[in-house]
Design a protein around this motif. Structure first.
Motif, PDB file in Angstrom:
ATOM      1  N   ILE A  94      30.834  94.415 -19.900  1.00  0.00           N
ATOM      2  CA  ILE A  94      28.978  94.676 -18.966  1.00  0.00           C
ATOM      3  C   ILE A  94      28.490  96.075 -19.961  1.00  0.00           C
ATOM      4  N   GLY A  95      26.913  95.376 -20.629  1.00  0.00           N
ATOM      5  CA  GLY A  95      26.804  95.592 -21.278  1.00  0.00           C
ATOM      6  C   GLY A  95      24.848  96.488 -21.138  1.00  0.00           C
ATOM      7  N   LYS A  96      23.337  97.279 -21.790  1.00  0.00           N
ATOM      8  CA  LYS A  96      22.359  96.972 -21.201  1.00  0.00           C
ATOM      9  C   LYS A  96      22.058  97.453 -21.744  1.00  0.00           C
ATOM     10  N   MET A 147      23.908  99.234 -25.147  1.00  0.00           N
ATOM     11  CA  MET A 147      24.332  98.664 -26.501  1.00  0.00           C
ATOM     12  C   MET A 147      23.739  97.356 -26.686  1.00  0.00           C
ATOM     13  N   PRO A 148      23.127  97.246 -28.036  1.00  0.00           N
ATOM     14  CA  PRO A 148      22.555  96.068 -28.488  1.00  0.00           C
ATOM     15  C   PRO A 148      23.546  94.379 -27.966  1.00  0.00           C
ATOM     16  N   THR A 149      23.084  93.889 -27.614  1.00  0.00           N
ATOM     17  CA  THR A 149      23.179  92.779 -26.938  1.00  0.00           C
ATOM     18  C   THR A 149      24.627  92.374 -27.589  1.00  0.00           C
ATOM     19  N   PRO A 150      24.390  92.065 -29.394  1.00  0.00           N
ATOM     20  CA  PRO A 150      25.052  91.135 -30.502  1.00  0.00           C
ATOM     21  C   PRO A 150      26.503  92.319 -30.221  1.00  0.00           C
ATOM     22  N   ALA A 151      26.507  93.364 -29.400  1.00  0.00           N
ATOM     23  CA  ALA A 151      27.785  94.382 -29.946  1.00  0.00           C
ATOM     24  C   ALA A 151      28.700  94.028 -28.521  1.00  0.00           C
ATOM     25  N   ILE A 152      27.234  93.561 -27.431  1.00  0.00           N
ATOM     26  CA  ILE A 152      27.968  92.989 -26.076  1.00  0.00           C
ATOM     27  C   ILE A 152      29.705  92.001 -26.735  1.00  0.00           C
ATOM     28  N   ASP A 165      12.243 101.599 -36.652  1.00  0.00           N
ATOM     29  CA  ASP A 165      12.472 101.436 -35.267  1.00  0.00           C
ATOM     30  C   ASP A 165      12.406 101.048 -34.326  1.00  0.00           C
ATOM     31  N   CYS A 166      13.686 101.492 -33.388  1.00  0.00           N
ATOM     32  CA  CYS A 166      14.492 100.873 -32.461  1.00  0.00           C
ATOM     33  C   CYS A 166      14.117 100.878 -31.353  1.00  0.00           C
ATOM     34  N   ALA A 167      12.711 100.678 -30.838  1.00  0.00           N
ATOM     35  CA  ALA A 167      12.140 100.031 -29.664  1.00  0.00           C
ATOM     36  C   ALA A 167      12.991 100.857 -28.828  1.00  0.00           C
ATOM     37  N   ASN A 168      12.374 101.539 -28.850  1.00  0.00           N
ATOM     38  CA  ASN A 168      13.401 103.142 -27.173  1.00  0.00           C
ATOM     39  C   ASN A 168      14.291 102.014 -27.012  1.00  0.00           C
ATOM     40  N   GLY A 169      15.571 100.921 -27.287  1.00  0.00           N
ATOM     41  CA  GLY A 169      16.446  99.762 -26.594  1.00  0.00           C
ATOM     42  C   GLY A 169      17.360 100.767 -27.215  1.00  0.00           C
ATOM     43  N   ALA A 170      18.350  99.310 -27.442  1.00  0.00           N
ATOM     44  CA  ALA A 170      19.400  99.830 -26.948  1.00  0.00           C
ATOM     45  C   ALA A 170      19.915  99.944 -28.404  1.00  0.00           C
ATOM     46  N   THR A 171      19.235  99.559 -29.698  1.00  0.00           N
ATOM     47  CA  THR A 171      19.649 100.013 -31.118  1.00  0.00           C
ATOM     48  C   THR A 171      19.477 101.674 -31.370  1.00  0.00           C
ATOM     49  N   TYR A 172      18.839 102.557 -30.537  1.00  0.00           N
ATOM     50  CA  TYR A 172      18.750 103.830 -30.828  1.00  0.00           C
ATOM     51  C   TYR A 172      20.035 105.012 -30.910  1.00  0.00           C
ATOM     52  N   HIS A 173      21.426 104.719 -31.111  1.00  0.00           N
ATOM     53  CA  HIS A 173      21.747 105.664 -30.980  1.00  0.00           C
ATOM     54  C   HIS A 173      22.716 105.105 -31.656  1.00  0.00           C
ATOM     55  N   VAL A 174      23.349 103.236 -32.074  1.00  0.00           N
ATOM     56  CA  VAL A 174      23.625 103.332 -33.473  1.00  0.00           C
ATOM     57  C   VAL A 174      23.018 102.910 -34.626  1.00  0.00           C
ATOM     58  N   ALA A 179      12.051  97.025 -37.796  1.00  0.00           N
ATOM     59  CA  ALA A 179      11.662  97.156 -36.085  1.00  0.00           C
ATOM     60  C   ALA A 179      12.693  96.386 -36.121  1.00  0.00           C
ATOM     61  N   PHE A 180      13.453  96.474 -34.702  1.00  0.00           N
ATOM     62  CA  PHE A 180      14.150  95.650 -33.808  1.00  0.00           C
ATOM     63  C   PHE A 180      13.603  95.539 -32.413  1.00  0.00           C
ATOM     64  N   ASP A 181      13.587  94.633 -31.761  1.00  0.00           N
ATOM     65  CA  ASP A 181      13.917  94.575 -30.381  1.00  0.00           C
ATOM     66  C   ASP A 181      14.440  95.631 -28.955  1.00  0.00           C
ATOM     67  N   GLY A 182      13.867  95.324 -28.282  1.00  0.00           N
ATOM     68  CA  GLY A 182      14.467  95.715 -26.942  1.00  0.00           C
ATOM     69  C   GLY A 182      16.287  96.026 -27.158  1.00  0.00           C
ATOM     70  N   ASP A 183      16.392  95.253 -26.940  1.00  0.00           N
ATOM     71  CA  ASP A 183      18.602  94.473 -27.065  1.00  0.00           C
ATOM     72  C   ASP A 183      18.974  94.792 -27.939  1.00  0.00           C
ATOM     73  N   GLY A 184      18.055  94.400 -29.454  1.00  0.00           N
ATOM     74  CA  GLY A 184      19.046  94.531 -30.406  1.00  0.00           C
ATOM     75  C   GLY A 184      19.109  93.218 -31.444  1.00  0.00           C
ATOM     76  N   ASP A 185      19.366  92.741 -31.076  1.00  0.00           N
ATOM     77  CA  ASP A 185      19.540  90.892 -31.532  1.00  0.00           C
ATOM     78  C   ASP A 185      18.107  90.318 -32.496  1.00  0.00           C
TER      79      ASP A 185
END
Length: 450
Positions: free
Chosen positions: A52-54, A84-89, A183-192, A242-248
Protein backbone atom coordinates in the motif's frame (compact mmCIF):
# COMPACT_ATOMS: atom_id res chain seq x y z
CA UNK A 1 -21.58 -7.51 -14.87
CA UNK A 2 -22.15 -3.77 -14.94
CA UNK A 3 -19.17 -1.85 -13.55
CA UNK A 4 -20.31 0.16 -10.53
CA UNK A 5 -17.11 1.30 -8.89
CA UNK A 6 -14.07 0.82 -11.12
CA UNK A 7 -13.35 3.32 -13.90
CA UNK A 8 -10.46 3.37 -16.37
CA UNK A 9 -8.15 4.62 -13.63
CA UNK A 10 -9.36 2.78 -10.53
CA UNK A 11 -11.92 4.18 -8.08
CA UNK A 12 -12.12 7.91 -7.50
CA UNK A 13 -14.47 10.37 -5.85
CA UNK A 14 -15.09 13.10 -3.31
CA UNK A 15 -14.00 12.13 0.20
CA UNK A 16 -16.92 11.36 2.51
CA UNK A 17 -19.51 11.39 -0.25
CA UNK A 18 -20.77 8.45 -2.28
CA UNK A 19 -18.18 5.70 -2.66
CA UNK A 20 -15.08 7.18 -1.03
CA UNK A 21 -15.72 6.59 2.69
CA UNK A 22 -13.74 4.73 5.38
CA UNK A 23 -16.47 2.08 5.55
CA UNK A 24 -16.19 1.44 1.82
CA UNK A 25 -12.39 1.26 2.03
CA UNK A 26 -12.63 -1.33 4.80
CA UNK A 27 -14.95 -3.49 2.69
CA UNK A 28 -12.82 -2.91 -0.42
CA UNK A 29 -9.71 -4.07 1.45
CA UNK A 30 -11.51 -7.21 2.58
CA UNK A 31 -12.92 -7.93 -0.90
CA UNK A 32 -9.58 -7.31 -2.62
CA UNK A 33 -7.79 -9.44 -0.03
CA UNK A 34 -10.18 -12.35 -0.59
CA UNK A 35 -10.02 -12.23 -4.40
CA UNK A 36 -6.34 -11.41 -4.86
CA UNK A 37 -5.33 -13.67 -1.95
CA UNK A 38 -7.14 -16.64 -3.47
CA UNK A 39 -5.51 -16.04 -6.86
CA UNK A 40 -2.03 -15.70 -5.34
CA UNK A 41 -2.34 -18.79 -3.13
CA UNK A 42 -3.55 -20.90 -6.05
CA UNK A 43 -0.38 -20.02 -7.98
CA UNK A 44 2.28 -19.74 -5.28
CA UNK A 45 0.86 -21.85 -2.40
CA UNK A 46 1.68 -19.25 0.25
CA UNK A 47 0.05 -16.27 1.88
CA UNK A 48 0.23 -13.15 -0.26
CA UNK A 49 1.67 -9.79 0.58
CA UNK A 50 0.00 -6.64 -0.76
CA UNK A 51 1.76 -3.27 -0.89
CA UNK A 52 0.00 0.00 0.00
CA UNK A 53 1.36 3.38 -1.07
CA UNK A 54 -0.27 6.79 -1.04
CA UNK A 55 0.21 10.40 -2.03
CA UNK A 56 0.34 13.33 0.39
CA UNK A 57 -3.34 14.25 0.81
CA UNK A 58 -4.59 14.23 4.40
CA UNK A 59 -7.31 11.61 3.84
CA UNK A 60 -4.63 9.06 2.94
CA UNK A 61 -3.94 8.33 6.61
CA UNK A 62 -7.58 7.38 7.21
CA UNK A 63 -7.97 5.28 4.08
CA UNK A 64 -4.62 3.55 4.55
CA UNK A 65 -5.75 2.33 7.97
CA UNK A 66 -9.13 1.18 6.65
CA UNK A 67 -7.65 -0.70 3.69
CA UNK A 68 -5.00 -2.24 5.91
CA UNK A 69 -7.62 -3.50 8.36
CA UNK A 70 -9.72 -5.03 5.58
CA UNK A 71 -6.76 -6.79 3.98
CA UNK A 72 -5.48 -8.18 7.29
CA UNK A 73 -8.98 -9.39 8.11
CA UNK A 74 -8.97 -11.29 4.81
CA UNK A 75 -5.75 -13.08 5.78
CA UNK A 76 -3.33 -11.00 3.72
CA UNK A 77 0.00 -9.52 4.84
CA UNK A 78 0.39 -5.79 4.20
CA UNK A 79 3.56 -3.81 3.48
CA UNK A 80 3.16 -0.05 4.05
CA UNK A 81 5.27 2.15 1.76
CA UNK A 82 4.11 5.59 2.88
CA UNK A 83 4.00 8.52 0.40
CA UNK A 84 5.35 7.21 -2.91
CA UNK A 85 4.70 7.96 -6.59
CA UNK A 86 2.15 5.69 -8.24
CA UNK A 87 4.72 4.15 -10.65
CA UNK A 88 6.94 3.34 -7.66
CA UNK A 89 4.24 1.04 -6.32
CA UNK A 90 4.06 -0.72 -9.70
CA UNK A 91 7.83 -1.24 -9.62
CA UNK A 92 8.01 -2.32 -5.97
CA UNK A 93 5.13 -4.78 -6.43
CA UNK A 94 7.31 -6.64 -8.92
CA UNK A 95 10.47 -6.24 -6.85
CA UNK A 96 8.94 -7.69 -3.69
CA UNK A 97 7.10 -10.45 -5.62
CA UNK A 98 3.91 -9.19 -4.01
CA UNK A 99 0.41 -10.35 -4.83
CA UNK A 100 -0.69 -6.83 -5.75
CA UNK A 101 -0.03 -3.16 -5.16
CA UNK A 102 -2.53 -0.52 -4.04
CA UNK A 103 -2.16 3.26 -4.41
CA UNK A 104 -4.32 5.68 -2.42
CA UNK A 105 -4.43 8.71 -4.67
CA UNK A 106 -6.70 10.91 -6.76
CA UNK A 107 -3.77 11.81 -9.02
CA UNK A 108 -4.06 15.39 -10.32
CA UNK A 109 -7.34 16.12 -8.49
CA UNK A 110 -7.51 18.56 -5.53
CA UNK A 111 -7.00 17.33 -1.96
CA UNK A 112 -10.69 16.82 -1.11
CA UNK A 113 -10.85 13.97 -3.66
CA UNK A 114 -9.23 10.59 -3.24
CA UNK A 115 -9.18 7.26 -4.95
CA UNK A 116 -7.70 3.79 -5.25
CA UNK A 117 -5.55 2.30 -8.01
CA UNK A 118 -4.65 -1.39 -8.14
CA UNK A 119 -1.62 -3.04 -9.73
CA UNK A 120 -1.30 -6.74 -10.46
CA UNK A 121 1.68 -8.83 -9.37
CA UNK A 122 3.28 -7.91 -12.70
CA UNK A 123 2.98 -4.19 -12.05
CA UNK A 124 0.16 -3.61 -14.54
CA UNK A 125 -3.43 -2.49 -14.04
CA UNK A 126 -5.79 -5.28 -12.97
CA UNK A 127 -7.70 -7.04 -15.78
CA UNK A 128 -11.41 -6.23 -16.05
CA UNK A 129 -12.44 -9.69 -14.89
CA UNK A 130 -10.45 -9.35 -11.64
CA UNK A 131 -11.96 -5.91 -10.92
CA UNK A 132 -15.40 -7.43 -11.52
CA UNK A 133 -14.63 -10.21 -9.00
CA UNK A 134 -13.62 -7.63 -6.41
CA UNK A 135 -16.80 -5.66 -7.03
CA UNK A 136 -18.87 -8.81 -6.56
CA UNK A 137 -17.01 -9.64 -3.33
CA UNK A 138 -17.93 -6.21 -1.91
CA UNK A 139 -21.41 -7.59 -1.32
CA UNK A 140 -20.16 -10.48 0.82
CA UNK A 141 -20.40 -10.20 4.62
CA UNK A 142 -17.07 -9.66 6.33
CA UNK A 143 -15.88 -12.64 8.38
CA UNK A 144 -12.65 -12.55 10.35
CA UNK A 145 -10.00 -14.85 8.92
CA UNK A 146 -8.76 -17.76 11.02
CA UNK A 147 -5.26 -16.70 9.95
CA UNK A 148 -5.02 -12.93 10.20
CA UNK A 149 -2.48 -11.11 8.09
CA UNK A 150 0.21 -8.83 9.47
CA UNK A 151 1.40 -5.35 8.56
CA UNK A 152 4.87 -3.86 8.46
CA UNK A 153 6.48 -0.72 7.06
CA UNK A 154 9.08 -0.79 4.26
CA UNK A 155 11.72 1.72 5.29
CA UNK A 156 13.86 1.67 2.13
CA UNK A 157 11.08 1.96 -0.45
CA UNK A 158 12.11 5.45 -1.60
CA UNK A 159 15.78 4.49 -1.95
CA UNK A 160 14.91 1.42 -4.01
CA UNK A 161 12.76 3.47 -6.37
CA UNK A 162 15.38 6.22 -6.75
CA UNK A 163 17.93 3.63 -7.89
CA UNK A 164 15.38 2.08 -10.24
CA UNK A 165 14.76 5.47 -11.90
CA UNK A 166 18.47 6.19 -12.29
CA UNK A 167 18.96 2.72 -13.78
CA UNK A 168 16.59 3.63 -16.64
CA UNK A 169 19.46 5.69 -18.06
CA UNK A 170 22.68 4.18 -19.46
CA UNK A 171 25.76 3.74 -17.29
CA UNK A 172 27.68 7.00 -17.08
CA UNK A 173 24.75 9.19 -18.11
CA UNK A 174 25.18 12.63 -16.58
CA UNK A 175 23.11 15.78 -16.26
CA UNK A 176 26.18 17.78 -15.20
CA UNK A 177 25.86 21.43 -16.19
CA UNK A 178 22.06 21.33 -16.54
CA UNK A 179 20.07 23.73 -14.37
CA UNK A 180 16.60 22.32 -13.63
CA UNK A 181 13.60 23.50 -11.62
CA UNK A 182 11.36 20.69 -10.35
CA UNK A 183 7.71 21.19 -9.39
CA UNK A 184 6.61 18.24 -7.27
CA UNK A 185 2.98 19.41 -6.88
CA UNK A 186 3.26 19.01 -3.10
CA UNK A 187 2.65 15.38 -3.92
CA UNK A 188 4.24 11.97 -3.79
CA UNK A 189 7.42 12.86 -5.72
CA UNK A 190 8.51 15.57 -3.26
CA UNK A 191 11.11 13.41 -1.48
CA UNK A 192 12.10 11.26 -4.46
CA UNK A 193 12.42 13.31 -7.67
CA UNK A 194 14.95 15.89 -6.39
CA UNK A 195 17.33 13.12 -5.32
CA UNK A 196 17.09 11.35 -8.71
CA UNK A 197 18.07 14.42 -10.71
CA UNK A 198 20.68 15.66 -8.24
CA UNK A 199 22.36 12.26 -8.07
CA UNK A 200 22.60 12.30 -11.87
CA UNK A 201 24.51 15.58 -11.66
CA UNK A 202 21.96 18.30 -12.38
CA UNK A 203 21.77 21.57 -10.47
CA UNK A 204 18.27 21.28 -9.03
CA UNK A 205 15.97 23.78 -7.35
CA UNK A 206 12.57 22.65 -6.15
CA UNK A 207 9.09 24.13 -5.72
CA UNK A 208 5.92 22.35 -4.62
CA UNK A 209 7.83 20.17 -2.17
CA UNK A 210 6.17 21.12 1.12
CA UNK A 211 3.08 18.91 1.42
CA UNK A 212 0.73 19.64 4.33
CA UNK A 213 -2.09 17.27 3.43
CA UNK A 214 -4.29 19.82 1.68
CA UNK A 215 -2.00 21.68 -0.77
CA UNK A 216 -1.48 18.79 -3.20
CA UNK A 217 -1.86 20.08 -6.82
CA UNK A 218 -2.82 23.51 -5.42
CA UNK A 219 -1.54 26.19 -7.81
CA UNK A 220 1.35 23.92 -8.72
CA UNK A 221 2.24 20.74 -10.59
CA UNK A 222 1.46 19.66 -14.13
CA UNK A 223 -2.16 20.84 -13.95
CA UNK A 224 -1.13 24.33 -12.78
CA UNK A 225 2.34 25.00 -14.25
CA UNK A 226 2.23 28.82 -14.13
CA UNK A 227 4.40 29.05 -11.02
CA UNK A 228 6.99 26.76 -12.62
CA UNK A 229 6.99 28.87 -15.79
CA UNK A 230 7.69 32.01 -13.77
CA UNK A 231 10.35 30.29 -11.65
CA UNK A 232 12.28 28.93 -14.64
CA UNK A 233 12.43 32.40 -16.20
CA UNK A 234 13.33 34.07 -12.89
CA UNK A 235 16.16 31.67 -12.04
CA UNK A 236 17.53 31.44 -15.57
CA UNK A 237 17.13 27.67 -15.59
CA UNK A 238 17.62 25.51 -18.68
CA UNK A 239 14.21 23.91 -18.16
CA UNK A 240 11.53 23.00 -15.65
CA UNK A 241 9.81 19.70 -14.95
CA UNK A 242 6.33 19.44 -13.41
CA UNK A 243 4.80 16.28 -11.97
CA UNK A 244 1.22 15.72 -10.81
CA UNK A 245 0.18 14.69 -7.31
CA UNK A 246 0.99 11.00 -7.66
CA UNK A 247 3.87 11.30 -10.10
CA UNK A 248 2.54 9.42 -13.11
CA UNK A 249 2.34 12.55 -15.31
CA UNK A 250 4.99 15.01 -16.39
CA UNK A 251 5.18 18.25 -18.38
CA UNK A 252 8.22 20.39 -19.18
CA UNK A 253 8.85 24.13 -19.37
CA UNK A 254 11.61 25.39 -21.68
CA UNK A 255 14.11 28.15 -20.88
CA UNK A 256 11.71 30.76 -22.28
CA UNK A 257 8.99 29.69 -19.84
CA UNK A 258 6.90 28.02 -22.56
CA UNK A 259 4.99 24.85 -21.69
CA UNK A 260 5.97 21.60 -23.44
CA UNK A 261 3.11 19.09 -23.33
CA UNK A 262 2.93 15.32 -23.49
CA UNK A 263 2.71 15.13 -27.29
CA UNK A 264 5.89 17.17 -27.68
CA UNK A 265 7.69 15.10 -25.05
CA UNK A 266 6.61 11.86 -26.74
CA UNK A 267 7.93 13.22 -30.03
CA UNK A 268 11.36 13.93 -28.50
CA UNK A 269 11.54 10.45 -26.96
CA UNK A 270 10.42 8.81 -30.22
CA UNK A 271 12.93 10.75 -32.32
CA UNK A 272 15.71 9.92 -29.87
CA UNK A 273 14.89 6.21 -30.12
CA UNK A 274 14.65 6.55 -33.91
CA UNK A 275 18.04 8.21 -34.38
CA UNK A 276 20.22 7.10 -31.47
CA UNK A 277 18.90 3.77 -30.17
CA UNK A 278 17.44 0.68 -31.82
CA UNK A 279 14.70 2.61 -33.57
CA UNK A 280 11.12 3.38 -32.60
CA UNK A 281 8.72 0.60 -33.56
CA UNK A 282 5.67 2.84 -33.16
CA UNK A 283 3.85 5.26 -30.88
CA UNK A 284 0.34 5.08 -29.43
CA UNK A 285 -1.44 8.37 -28.75
CA UNK A 286 -5.08 9.07 -28.00
CA UNK A 287 -8.04 10.66 -29.74
CA UNK A 288 -6.85 13.97 -28.24
CA UNK A 289 -3.24 13.77 -29.48
CA UNK A 290 -2.31 16.75 -31.63
CA UNK A 291 -2.54 16.24 -35.39
CA UNK A 292 0.84 17.94 -35.81
CA UNK A 293 2.33 15.17 -33.65
CA UNK A 294 0.89 12.52 -35.96
CA UNK A 295 2.22 14.28 -39.07
CA UNK A 296 5.69 14.75 -37.56
CA UNK A 297 5.95 11.04 -36.80
CA UNK A 298 4.67 10.18 -40.28
CA UNK A 299 7.41 12.32 -41.83
CA UNK A 300 9.98 10.19 -39.99
CA UNK A 301 8.24 6.93 -40.99
CA UNK A 302 7.34 6.16 -37.37
CA UNK A 303 3.98 4.32 -37.12
CA UNK A 304 1.31 6.02 -35.03
CA UNK A 305 -2.10 4.85 -33.80
CA UNK A 306 -4.74 6.45 -31.59
CA UNK A 307 -6.42 4.81 -28.62
CA UNK A 308 -9.36 5.97 -26.53
CA UNK A 309 -8.46 8.49 -23.83
CA UNK A 310 -7.02 6.79 -20.73
CA UNK A 311 -3.69 5.14 -19.97
CA UNK A 312 -5.27 1.68 -19.84
CA UNK A 313 -6.44 2.00 -23.46
CA UNK A 314 -3.04 3.31 -24.53
CA UNK A 315 -1.25 0.38 -22.88
CA UNK A 316 -3.66 -2.15 -24.39
CA UNK A 317 -2.92 -0.89 -27.91
CA UNK A 318 0.81 -0.76 -27.19
CA UNK A 319 0.70 -4.39 -26.08
CA UNK A 320 -1.37 -5.44 -29.09
CA UNK A 321 1.13 -3.79 -31.48
CA UNK A 322 4.18 -4.83 -29.44
CA UNK A 323 5.22 -1.17 -29.28
CA UNK A 324 7.15 0.32 -26.37
CA UNK A 325 6.06 3.96 -26.35
CA UNK A 326 2.73 5.70 -25.87
CA UNK A 327 0.93 8.35 -23.90
CA UNK A 328 -1.37 11.31 -23.67
CA UNK A 329 -1.00 15.04 -24.23
CA UNK A 330 -1.66 15.49 -20.49
CA UNK A 331 1.82 14.07 -19.87
CA UNK A 332 0.91 10.50 -18.95
CA UNK A 333 3.74 8.77 -20.84
CA UNK A 334 4.44 5.03 -20.84
CA UNK A 335 7.98 3.89 -21.66
CA UNK A 336 7.34 0.15 -21.62
CA UNK A 337 11.00 -0.75 -22.01
CA UNK A 338 11.60 0.82 -18.58
CA UNK A 339 8.30 0.66 -16.67
CA UNK A 340 4.96 -1.15 -16.72
CA UNK A 341 2.92 2.03 -16.22
CA UNK A 342 3.04 5.77 -16.79
CA UNK A 343 5.96 7.19 -14.82
CA UNK A 344 6.70 10.92 -14.73
CA UNK A 345 10.31 10.59 -13.55
CA UNK A 346 11.18 7.81 -16.00
CA UNK A 347 9.62 9.76 -18.89
CA UNK A 348 11.46 12.94 -17.88
CA UNK A 349 14.77 11.09 -17.90
CA UNK A 350 14.11 9.74 -21.40
CA UNK A 351 13.42 13.29 -22.62
CA UNK A 352 16.67 14.48 -21.03
CA UNK A 353 18.55 11.64 -22.73
CA UNK A 354 17.24 13.02 -26.00
CA UNK A 355 18.36 16.56 -25.19
CA UNK A 356 21.85 15.32 -24.31
CA UNK A 357 22.30 13.11 -27.37
CA UNK A 358 20.86 15.66 -29.80
CA UNK A 359 22.93 18.32 -27.99
CA UNK A 360 20.13 20.83 -28.41
CA UNK A 361 18.19 22.88 -25.85
CA UNK A 362 14.58 21.96 -25.25
CA UNK A 363 13.08 25.03 -26.97
CA UNK A 364 15.02 24.22 -30.13
CA UNK A 365 14.35 20.49 -30.15
CA UNK A 366 10.60 20.88 -29.62
CA UNK A 367 10.41 23.23 -32.62
CA UNK A 368 11.10 20.31 -34.95
CA UNK A 369 7.41 19.46 -34.49
CA UNK A 370 4.71 21.97 -35.44
CA UNK A 371 1.75 21.88 -33.06
CA UNK A 372 -1.59 22.50 -34.77
CA UNK A 373 -4.08 24.94 -33.24
CA UNK A 374 -6.73 22.94 -31.40
CA UNK A 375 -10.06 24.30 -30.20
CA UNK A 376 -12.59 22.40 -28.08
CA UNK A 377 -16.10 23.38 -27.03
CA UNK A 378 -18.09 21.49 -24.39
CA UNK A 379 -21.72 21.50 -25.50
CA UNK A 380 -24.25 21.02 -22.67
CA UNK A 381 -27.24 18.97 -23.86
CA UNK A 382 -30.62 17.84 -22.62
CA UNK A 383 -29.92 14.44 -24.20
CA UNK A 384 -27.00 12.87 -26.09
CA UNK A 385 -28.63 9.80 -27.64
CA UNK A 386 -28.29 9.82 -31.41
CA UNK A 387 -26.87 13.36 -31.57
CA UNK A 388 -23.49 12.51 -33.10
CA UNK A 389 -25.09 10.22 -35.72
CA UNK A 390 -27.83 12.71 -36.64
CA UNK A 391 -27.80 13.57 -40.35
CA UNK A 392 -27.44 17.33 -39.73
CA UNK A 393 -24.47 16.79 -37.42
CA UNK A 394 -22.83 14.35 -39.82
CA UNK A 395 -23.37 16.77 -42.69
CA UNK A 396 -21.64 19.71 -41.00
CA UNK A 397 -18.80 17.49 -39.79
CA UNK A 398 -18.27 16.21 -43.34
CA UNK A 399 -18.22 19.77 -44.64
CA UNK A 400 -15.69 20.81 -41.98
CA UNK A 401 -13.45 17.88 -42.84
CA UNK A 402 -13.65 18.86 -46.50
CA UNK A 403 -12.49 22.38 -45.65
CA UNK A 404 -9.65 21.09 -43.51
CA UNK A 405 -8.64 18.59 -46.22
CA UNK A 406 -5.52 16.69 -45.11
CA UNK A 407 -4.44 19.43 -42.70
CA UNK A 408 -6.75 18.86 -39.75
CA UNK A 409 -9.47 16.78 -38.18
CA UNK A 410 -12.78 16.90 -36.31
CA UNK A 411 -13.60 14.89 -33.19
CA UNK A 412 -16.95 14.62 -31.40
CA UNK A 413 -16.66 12.80 -28.08
CA UNK A 414 -19.40 12.28 -25.45
CA UNK A 415 -18.32 12.95 -21.87
CA UNK A 416 -18.21 9.86 -19.71
CA UNK A 417 -19.54 11.68 -16.64
CA UNK A 418 -21.53 14.72 -17.78
CA UNK A 419 -24.47 15.38 -20.17
CA UNK A 420 -22.32 17.02 -22.81
CA UNK A 421 -20.50 16.38 -26.05
CA UNK A 422 -16.98 17.68 -26.61
CA UNK A 423 -16.50 19.20 -30.06
CA UNK A 424 -12.83 19.43 -31.03
CA UNK A 425 -11.40 20.81 -34.26
CA UNK A 426 -7.74 21.22 -35.16
CA UNK A 427 -5.92 22.41 -38.23
CA UNK A 428 -3.22 24.79 -39.48
CA UNK A 429 -5.36 27.97 -39.39
CA UNK A 430 -6.45 28.96 -35.85
CA UNK A 431 -9.18 31.31 -37.12
CA UNK A 432 -10.67 28.58 -39.30
CA UNK A 433 -10.41 26.02 -36.49
CA UNK A 434 -12.34 28.23 -34.03
CA UNK A 435 -15.06 29.04 -36.56
CA UNK A 436 -15.57 25.41 -37.57
CA UNK A 437 -15.77 24.33 -33.92
CA UNK A 438 -18.35 27.05 -33.28
CA UNK A 439 -20.43 26.04 -36.35
CA UNK A 440 -20.44 22.34 -35.42
CA UNK A 441 -21.25 23.10 -31.78
CA UNK A 442 -24.29 25.17 -32.82
CA UNK A 443 -25.74 22.23 -34.75
CA UNK A 444 -24.94 19.75 -31.95
CA UNK A 445 -26.63 22.06 -29.40
CA UNK A 446 -29.73 22.46 -31.58
CA UNK A 447 -30.14 18.71 -32.12
CA UNK A 448 -29.34 17.77 -28.54
CA UNK A 449 -31.74 20.24 -26.96
CA UNK A 450 -34.77 19.60 -29.18
Amino acid sequence: MERKYFGTDGIRGHVGEGVITPDFMLRLGYAAGKVLGRMFKAKHHRRPRILIGKDTRVSGYMFEAALQAGLINAGVDVALLGPMPTPAIAYLTRTFHAGAGIVISASHNPYHDNGIKFFSAGGTKLPDEVEEEIEAALELPMVTSDDLGRAYRVDDAAARYIEFCKASTPWGFSLEGLKIVLDCANGATYHVAPKVFRELGAEVSVIGAGPDGVNINLDCGSTNPQQLQRTVAKRGADLGIAFDGDGDRVLFVDCNGELVDGDQLLYIIAMHQHQFLDGCSGVVGTLMSNYGFELALRESDIPFERAKVGDRHVLEKMSANKWKLGGESSGHIICADASTTGDGIIAALQVLRGLCDFDEPLHQLKSRMTMFPQHMINVQLAHRDGVIDHTDVQAIVTDAERQLADSGRVLLRPSGTEPLIRVMVEGRDSVQVKQLAKDISSVVERIGNN
